[in-house]
Structure formats: C-alpha cells, structure tokens
Design a protein around this motif. Sequence first.
Motif, PDB file in Angstrom:
ATOM      1  N   GLN A   1      26.471 -21.197  -0.599  1.00 34.94           N
ATOM      2  CA  GLN A   1      27.697 -20.154  -0.742  1.00 34.94           C
ATOM      3  C   GLN A   1      26.962 -19.392   1.267  1.00 34.94           C
ATOM      4  OE1 GLN A   1      30.340 -19.627  -1.095  1.00 34.94           O
ATOM      5  NE2 GLN A   1      30.236 -21.393  -2.440  1.00 34.94           N
ATOM      6  N   PHE A   2      26.946 -20.096   2.185  1.00 34.10           N
ATOM      7  CA  PHE A   2      26.260 -19.101   3.127  1.00 34.10           C
ATOM      8  C   PHE A   2      27.318 -18.296   4.222  1.00 34.10           C
ATOM      9  CE2 PHE A   2      24.591 -19.006   7.711  1.00 34.10           C
ATOM     10  CZ  PHE A   2      22.922 -19.243   7.743  1.00 34.10           C
ATOM     11  N   VAL A   3      26.357 -16.978   4.035  1.00 31.00           N
ATOM     12  CA  VAL A   3      26.667 -16.017   4.383  1.00 31.00           C
ATOM     13  C   VAL A   3      25.934 -15.511   5.880  1.00 31.00           C
ATOM     14  CG1 VAL A   3      27.454 -13.354   4.319  1.00 31.00           C
ATOM     15  CG2 VAL A   3      27.513 -14.289   2.302  1.00 31.00           C
ATOM     16  N   ALA A   4      26.715 -15.655   6.743  1.00 30.17           N
ATOM     17  CA  ALA A   4      25.790 -14.926   8.060  1.00 30.17           C
ATOM     18  C   ALA A   4      26.416 -13.479   8.806  1.00 30.17           C
ATOM     19  CB  ALA A   4      26.596 -16.275   9.145  1.00 30.17           C
ATOM     20  N   LEU A   5      25.560 -12.260   8.647  1.00 31.10           N
ATOM     21  CA  LEU A   5      25.450 -11.415   8.878  1.00 31.10           C
ATOM     22  C   LEU A   5      25.427 -11.512  10.525  1.00 31.10           C
ATOM     23  CD1 LEU A   5      24.996  -9.758   5.650  1.00 31.10           C
ATOM     24  CD2 LEU A   5      27.405 -10.302   6.908  1.00 31.10           C
ATOM     25  N   LEU A   6      26.024 -11.027  11.019  1.00 32.48           N
ATOM     26  CA  LEU A   6      25.299 -10.510  12.839  1.00 32.48           C
ATOM     27  C   LEU A   6      24.748  -8.821  12.708  1.00 32.48           C
ATOM     28  CD1 LEU A   6      28.670 -10.598  14.367  1.00 32.48           C
ATOM     29  CD2 LEU A   6      26.872 -12.717  14.466  1.00 32.48           C
ATOM     30  N   ALA A   7      24.526  -8.324  12.207  1.00 40.91           N
ATOM     31  CA  ALA A   7      24.168  -6.540  11.490  1.00 40.91           C
ATOM     32  C   ALA A   7      24.447  -5.962   9.952  1.00 40.91           C
ATOM     33  CB  ALA A   7      25.084  -5.980  13.214  1.00 40.91           C
ATOM     34  N   LEU A   8      23.419  -5.659   9.545  1.00 38.65           N
ATOM     35  CA  LEU A   8      23.863  -4.668   8.749  1.00 38.65           C
ATOM     36  C   LEU A   8      23.522  -3.389   8.639  1.00 38.65           C
ATOM     37  CD1 LEU A   8      24.424  -5.066   5.376  1.00 38.65           C
ATOM     38  CD2 LEU A   8      21.953  -5.473   4.865  1.00 38.65           C
ATOM     39  N   SER A   9      24.355  -2.681   9.265  1.00 41.56           N
ATOM     40  CA  SER A   9      23.929  -1.029   9.817  1.00 41.56           C
ATOM     41  C   SER A   9      25.411  -0.740   9.909  1.00 41.56           C
ATOM     42  CB  SER A   9      23.073  -1.855  10.998  1.00 41.56           C
ATOM     43  OG  SER A   9      24.092  -2.013  12.029  1.00 41.56           O
ATOM     44  N   ASP A  10      25.235   1.090  10.886  1.00 33.00           N
ATOM     45  CA  ASP A  10      26.186   1.446  10.439  1.00 33.00           C
ATOM     46  C   ASP A  10      26.767   2.078  12.116  1.00 33.00           C
ATOM     47  OD1 ASP A  10      27.013   2.401   8.524  1.00 33.00           O
ATOM     48  OD2 ASP A  10      25.835   3.544   7.774  1.00 33.00           O
ATOM     49  N   GLU A  11      25.840   1.082  12.693  1.00 32.47           N
ATOM     50  CA  GLU A  11      25.354   0.962  14.545  1.00 32.47           C
ATOM     51  C   GLU A  11      27.015   0.766  15.203  1.00 32.47           C
ATOM     52  OE1 GLU A  11      21.756   0.106  15.933  1.00 32.47           O
ATOM     53  OE2 GLU A  11      20.879   1.738  14.713  1.00 32.47           O
ATOM     54  N   GLY A  12      27.963   0.493  14.226  1.00 31.17           N
ATOM     55  CA  GLY A  12      28.905  -0.044  15.649  1.00 31.17           C
ATOM     56  C   GLY A  12      28.596  -1.487  15.073  1.00 31.17           C
ATOM     57  N   ALA A  13      29.784  -2.272  16.962  1.00 26.76           N
ATOM     58  CA  ALA A  13      30.001  -3.777  16.878  1.00 26.76           C
ATOM     59  C   ALA A  13      28.185  -3.714  17.560  1.00 26.76           C
ATOM     60  CB  ALA A  13      31.196  -3.647  18.098  1.00 26.76           C
TER      61      ALA A  13
END
Length: 400
Positions: free
Chosen positions: A343-355
């Motif tokens: 199961q491959f998950v790609a996260l562009l960011a893991l934060s509260d900083e918006g887009a």
Amino acid sequence: MTDTTDTTDTAAVTAAERVDPARERLRRWRLVLGGDQADGTGCALSGRDAAMDGTLAALYGRSDKPQSGRDRSAGLGASAPSVARWLGDIRRYFPSSVVQVMQRDAIDRLGLASLLLEPEMLEAVEADVHLVGTLLSLHKAMPETTRETARAVVRKVVEDLEKRLATRTRATLTGALDRSARVSRPRHHDIDWNRTIAANLKHYLPEYRTVVPERLIGYGRAARSVKKEVVLCIDQSGSMASSVVYASVFGAVLASMRSISTRLVVFDTAVVDLTDQLDDPVDVLFGTQLGGGTDINRALAYCQAQLTRPAETVVVLISDLYEGGIRNEMLKRVAAMKASGVQFVALLALSDEGAPAYDRDHAAALAALGAPAFACTPDLFPEVMAAALEKRPLPIPDTA
C-alpha cells in the motif's frame, strides 16, 4: 511599564470601545497602518498601544525611505539583548498564535537565525514546529553551550505534539488493525457484536425478542495475530522541515505499537535509516540533516530492499516530489511495489502550513499509477494510515 499600568490601559481601551466605537476603529487602523503620515487616521497612540506599535515597528517597519518620530523605522538589528527583549514584549502584548507568526517573520525578514545559536535567545523564544525546523537546520553550527538548550526546546515541542497526537493515533490504528484481522469463527472475547447482530437481523425472533446469531463475526487480537509493517520515507530537504518534525513524532508513536513494525528512513541525496532511534523522536530529529538535494529514487530503492512482507506493508513517501535522481526509475519502483501488494501513500507535506509547493508532473505520474499525492495535516494522518492498513480508499482532502 508595570502590570498595573497595563491593566489600567486595557480597561481604558475597553471603556473607549464601549463609549466610541468609531474611535476604536480608528485606533485599530492606526495600529495596522503603522503611523506613517499618510495613514489618514489622525489617531495618536499612548501607553500600551504605543508599546505594541513599537514591537510591530521593530519587525515590520523597515523601509528604504528615512522616517522619523514614531513612524515604523525601528529594527532589531543584530543585538541578542534587544531581540530577547522584543521576544518578551510580543509575548506580553499578543496571543501565542500571533507570537509564533511574528517570530517566524523575524527569522525570515530580519535574518535572525544566527542569533538562535545563543542560549539566552533560545530560552526567550516561543517554541513551535517552525522554530524546531530552524534549529535542526542550524544544529551542526551550534556551539556546545547552545546544543543542550536547543535540545530542550525541541523536546518541549515534541512532547507537546505527542500529547496531542499519540492517543488518537493509537486508538485509530488499533481499530484498523482489529478490523483487518476479522475471523469467521471467533472466540467469545473476540466477537464483534455490532457487526454480528447486523449480519443476523434476518434471524430475529419476535416472540423471543432476540436475534439468533447463525454467523459470528469477530476480529483477531491485533497484538498477537496481526503484524503490519510501515515504512516512513521522509524527504529531509530544507522545504520539508515541518513535515520531518511531525513524521518523526508519528514514527515514534507507531513504533510504540507492538502490532506494527515501523521503519523510518530520511533522505536527501543520501539515505539514512533512523529506525534504531525511534524510541526517542528527539534523537531522530537531531539525526536528520535538513537541506541539500533530493534523490527519491535512491531512497525508494533502499526501502524496497527492506520489504519482507509486501502484502502487509504500507510505504509512506513524504516529499514535495522535486526529484533530483532518475525520474523513470523512481516511478518504476513505485509501480513494482504496488504490484507486489504494497500500500503506497504519497504525501506532499505532513504539516499545518497549507498547500505546499510540489512537482505537479511527478504528482500526476504517481496518480496514474494509482498512488495519488496529496498534502496531509497531522490531524488527518491517523485516518490516512488506518485506511492504508485496511486497504481501503484513502481519505484524500478536497483541496489536494
């Protein structure tokens, strides 16, 4: 200015607001506009308002044009004592959320990062995730006298994050593991009564007001019978600082769960496996090296070589996808892992900083492989991981 004066000034402002709302609006506009002659308010400041304006002027009043009087021409310079006093002032006049924004602006606008190498500055600053990222980028240059103070600041932020995130993460993932381990002939203590009753409603006997459970549904005991593997593969380039902080905390939380085998890998152009430090996320953070280039392909090659049970493994790539390595090889590795059952998950960011900023071409290519890339907040991360563990669709935000 004493606390008594502050209280008096605050009471006077509150009274003025009740008596003359128009004047209060002018006062607020005067604080926003900064007092240049062109602000047009004609409103003079005194007491607490003047002091607040001074703290704002020190940060936001810099200009190439000479100014005079109380116009915003002040600055913090490179003096650690003056910065320390300013840090105390902003905590005095503004709420914590505003303080953190102003500190961030001071570091970015005035180039104060080097002053954070001094212990007295670290003791005065309001600790947050952004500050931790800055300290991690500076820690190789820190003098020995500062390192312990910096470590204490980082530990405080990490402990606060763990308190906020750990309980919900463990509860969410434990439920996901239990559901993924359902069995058809459960022991009494392992019966999922809600699902069993729902599946047997057609066997309801009105005269006895009961349901005859012809088919039992249960779940295995996750701690004993379920073993999932999670690989967190984290881009440690400078733009990913906040993501590195949150991912390290989540990595420590996952590692504390006996039913999940967790591996944490960080990379830039090199790859470092920090799994053996997961019992202390502060050690993980100080084992990172923020900055440098990015070689996602090399990192995924390392992670792929560590897989022992692909069908029971979740690989989480946290990166803005600005690849400096071999693009086609990176995509081939993702495709191969998915084909093997990962199961491959790609996260562009893991934060509260918006887009975040990210490579849209690579994100589109991953989506075409069935691995959509999206930004994820820390509050959403447990749900994302639960869905991945259960092999169901990911809760992708609408803004992704």
